[in-house]
Scaffold this motif. Structure first.
Motif, short mmCIF file in Angstrom:
data_model
loop_
_atom_site.label_atom_id
_atom_site.label_comp_id
_atom_site.label_asym_id
_atom_site.label_seq_id
_atom_site.Cartn_x
_atom_site.Cartn_y
_atom_site.Cartn_z
N VAL A 34 0.85 -1.19 0.00
CA VAL A 34 0.00 0.00 0.00
C VAL A 34 0.88 1.24 0.00
O VAL A 34 0.66 2.19 -0.76
CB VAL A 34 -0.95 0.01 1.22
CG1 VAL A 34 -1.65 1.36 1.35
CG2 VAL A 34 -1.98 -1.11 1.09
N SER A 44 -7.77 5.18 -5.23
CA SER A 44 -7.87 6.19 -4.16
C SER A 44 -9.27 6.29 -3.56
O SER A 44 -9.43 6.81 -2.47
CB SER A 44 -7.44 7.57 -4.69
OG SER A 44 -8.27 7.90 -5.78
N LYS A 97 0.98 4.12 -2.83
CA LYS A 97 0.64 5.50 -2.48
C LYS A 97 1.74 6.48 -2.88
O LYS A 97 1.44 7.61 -3.26
CB LYS A 97 0.43 5.61 -0.97
CG LYS A 97 -1.02 5.38 -0.54
CD LYS A 97 -1.15 5.66 0.94
CE LYS A 97 -2.59 5.70 1.39
NZ LYS A 97 -2.70 5.93 2.85
N TYR A 154 -7.41 3.03 1.41
CA TYR A 154 -6.42 3.93 0.84
C TYR A 154 -6.29 5.18 1.70
O TYR A 154 -5.25 5.81 1.78
CB TYR A 154 -6.84 4.31 -0.58
CG TYR A 154 -5.75 5.02 -1.36
CD1 TYR A 154 -4.80 4.31 -2.06
CD2 TYR A 154 -5.68 6.41 -1.35
CE1 TYR A 154 -3.80 4.95 -2.77
CE2 TYR A 154 -4.68 7.07 -2.06
CZ TYR A 154 -3.74 6.33 -2.76
OH TYR A 154 -2.76 6.97 -3.45
N ARG A 177 -2.93 4.90 -8.64
CA ARG A 177 -3.36 5.68 -7.47
C ARG A 177 -4.79 6.19 -7.65
O ARG A 177 -5.62 6.09 -6.77
CB ARG A 177 -2.41 6.87 -7.28
CG ARG A 177 -1.51 6.71 -6.07
CD ARG A 177 -0.87 8.01 -5.65
NE ARG A 177 -0.02 8.61 -6.69
CZ ARG A 177 1.22 8.18 -6.96
NH1 ARG A 177 1.74 7.18 -6.27
NH2 ARG A 177 1.93 8.76 -7.89
#
Lengths: 359, 181
Positions: free
Chosen positions: A272, A349, A276, A354, A345
């Protein structure tokens, strides 16, 4: 441009249902050759053009003609060809072919294609999302039946449909599944798994078919026999094979959840972090991380926000040609990697996890 | 004493110059031969013997090489005979020979299946585990795909003394075997 007709931001035939976290797509294909014609191995260019024209004319005049579009391979740009390969609508062999060849694409969900002059005169393939053997087969069968009224096929009562390669004769049919198998890979059970496949008349290969690599723990598993069984018999083999595949993978995931939960949690959350904050992601890295995130859903490490589910068509959408088409620009490979990181992303998102910040 | 000694001590049978002090036994061609020789001749005889043995071994080796050569020659000529047979096995429709097929692993036209029937039947069986196409379920029993199962079922039927079923199975097995050729 061929892709103008395709939806940009999603693939209808890709599994996106919450329960479908192993089988991405089901594809059934049949091979056909015209009676009274030589196979392509012994045809010269003129004869190949003749076959192409004959098939095309009949195809376009059949009821199928209105439902899709025919393209000569030599009229397609190399990007268009790559795009069709990434969508599993043509093989990389056909895209590389310099011989007279073509493809018919069914419109609507863009999940059925007829390759002309690939290894056989006709190769018709039908893809459906998730595990969908019946629908996939029925659509293929109806197309085959329509065409059979217009073209006469090479067939013998002893060997069935005659194909260039003896591995395909008989029903000349093959069912294949794209399967996401991170559990089996993580637990190093692949050899044992493969032995089980062999016993069930199944073979395994990479993401884009024969001789291609495995990306993101996604394997193509297919039936490897076609003679000595009816079409239904072949579907039974595929069905039983699939039970074995999902059973094996589920058992591995269960073990991961019960015995290696902490390690898996660590792996998923680290991924993750990468998703990110990565500035750029290569295609193979992206698929690897997407696979881990997806496994995170299945192990209940990452919670979906209820409405959404893992957008598994990302596996296709992050491929080089797809990204290029989305931006409608020629990208250098670095630009592509940057855009890929941003795109993933954006796709993820909206997910609940997230937004979670770890302390 | 010296007189008597001279009388009993024989001279070397090889050179006749020295007193014989050693008995050499040679076996040539299955016959035993005894020599009474002096020390230096004994060395020579031993050497000769070694040479003779080495010679025999050498000859044996040469013979074997020759034999292997002729075996290899046989094999090569058999292979080339096989090859020329395979080159002559030609599909009249497209001109592909069985030799071509073995290299390309793809047929030239639909008629190749019939032209190479005898050669490809076992290959196709190896690939698919069956000898025949099955269009409908009813044909399954005679496709060859079920041969092992039919045999087991026949054995059980005989053991159960179900002769009607056994006869039916026997005919099925016969039928699927008939198709192999």
């Amino acid at each position: 441009m061929i892709w103008d007709k395709f939806p940009r931001d999603g693939i209808p035939w890709f599994a996106t249902n919450p329960g479908e976290d192993i089988v991405l797509t089901t594809r059934v294909r049949i091979a056909r050759n015209l009676a009274e014609h030589k196979f392509l191995t012994r045809c010269n260019k003129r004869e190949k053009t003749g076959i192409l024209t004959l098939v095309k004319e009949n195809l376009v005049n059949s009821p199928l003609g209105e439902l899709g579009s025919y393209h000569r391979m030599q009229d397609l740009s190399s990007d268009e060809k790559k795009f069709l390969v990434e969508r599993h609508l043509i093989s990389s062999d056909l895209s590389a072919s310099r011989e007279p060849s073509g493809v018919f694409l069914l419109e609507g969900d863009h999940a059925l294609s007829i390759m002309i002059n690939e290894e056989d005169h006709l190769r018709t393939g039908s893809i459906y999302p998730g595990y969908n053997l019946e629908n996939s087969f029925n659509r293929l069968k109806s197309v085959d039946e329509i065409l059979a009224d217009y073209l006469s096929y090479a067939y013998s009562s002893r060997w069935g449909y005659l194909t260039a390669c003896p591995t395909n004769c008989g029903t000349a049919m093959r069912a294949s599944f794209l399967c996401h198998l991170p559990g089996i890979v993580t637990l190093n059970e692949f050899e044992k798994f493969r032995e089980g496949l062999i016993l069930r008349d199944l073979s395994v290969r990479g993401f884009y078919g024969e001789g291609t690599q495995v990306y993101g723990n996604i394997f193509q598993i297919y039936t490897n026999k076609s003679l000595g069984m009816t079409q239904n018999g072949l579907l039974d083999i595929a069905r039983e094979g699939l039970e074995f595949i999902t059973g094996f993978e589920r058992q591995c995931r269960k073990k991961l959840r019960e015995e290696l939960f902490f390690q898996m949690e660590n792996k998923v959350w680290r991924t993750v972090g990468i998703i990110k904050y990565a500035k750029a992601l290569s295609s193979s890295d992206a698929l690897k991380y997407l696979s881990t995130i997806w496994l995170g859903y299945s192990l209940k490490i990452l919670m979906s926000n209820g409405k959404s589910y893992f957008p598994s068509d990302s596996f296709i959408l992050v491929q080089p040609t797809h990204l290029q088409l989305m931006l409608e620009a020629r990208l250098t490979s670095q630009e592509r990697d940057v855009f890929r990181a941003q795109y993933i992303r954006r796709k993820l998102s909206s997910e609940e996890w997230y937004k979670v910040s770890m302390d | 004493m010296a007189e008597r000694g001279k009388k009993t001590q024989k001279m070397c049978e090889k050179c006749g110059k020295e007193f014989a002090s050693i008995t050499v036994v040679q076996v040539i061609g299955g016959k035993k031969k005894k020599f009474r020789v002096c020390e230096s001749c004994a060395m020579k005889v031993g050497l000769e013997e070694q040479m003779r043995v080495a010679d025999i071994k050498e000859k044996e080796k040469k013979r074997q090489i020759k034999q292997n050569e002729s075996k290899m020659y046989d094999l090569v000529s058999k292979m080339s005979r096989e090859e020329s047979r395979e080159r002559k096995m030609v599909c009249t429709t497209c001109g592909m020979s069985y030799f071509d097929f073995k290299r390309e692993l793809k047929f030239g036209c639909p008629d190749c299946y019939e032209a190479f029937k005898t050669k490809i039947a076992p290959i196709i069986h190896k690939i698919h585990g069956a000898y025949k196409h099955v269009e409908h379920e009813e044909q399954l029993e005679t496709s060859g795909a079920m041969l092992p199962e039919l045999k087991t079922r026949l054995k059980i039927a005989i053991e159960d003394e179900d002769f009607e079923e056994a006869a039916r199975l026997r005919d099925l097995i016969k039928e699927s075997r008939n198709d192999l050729g």
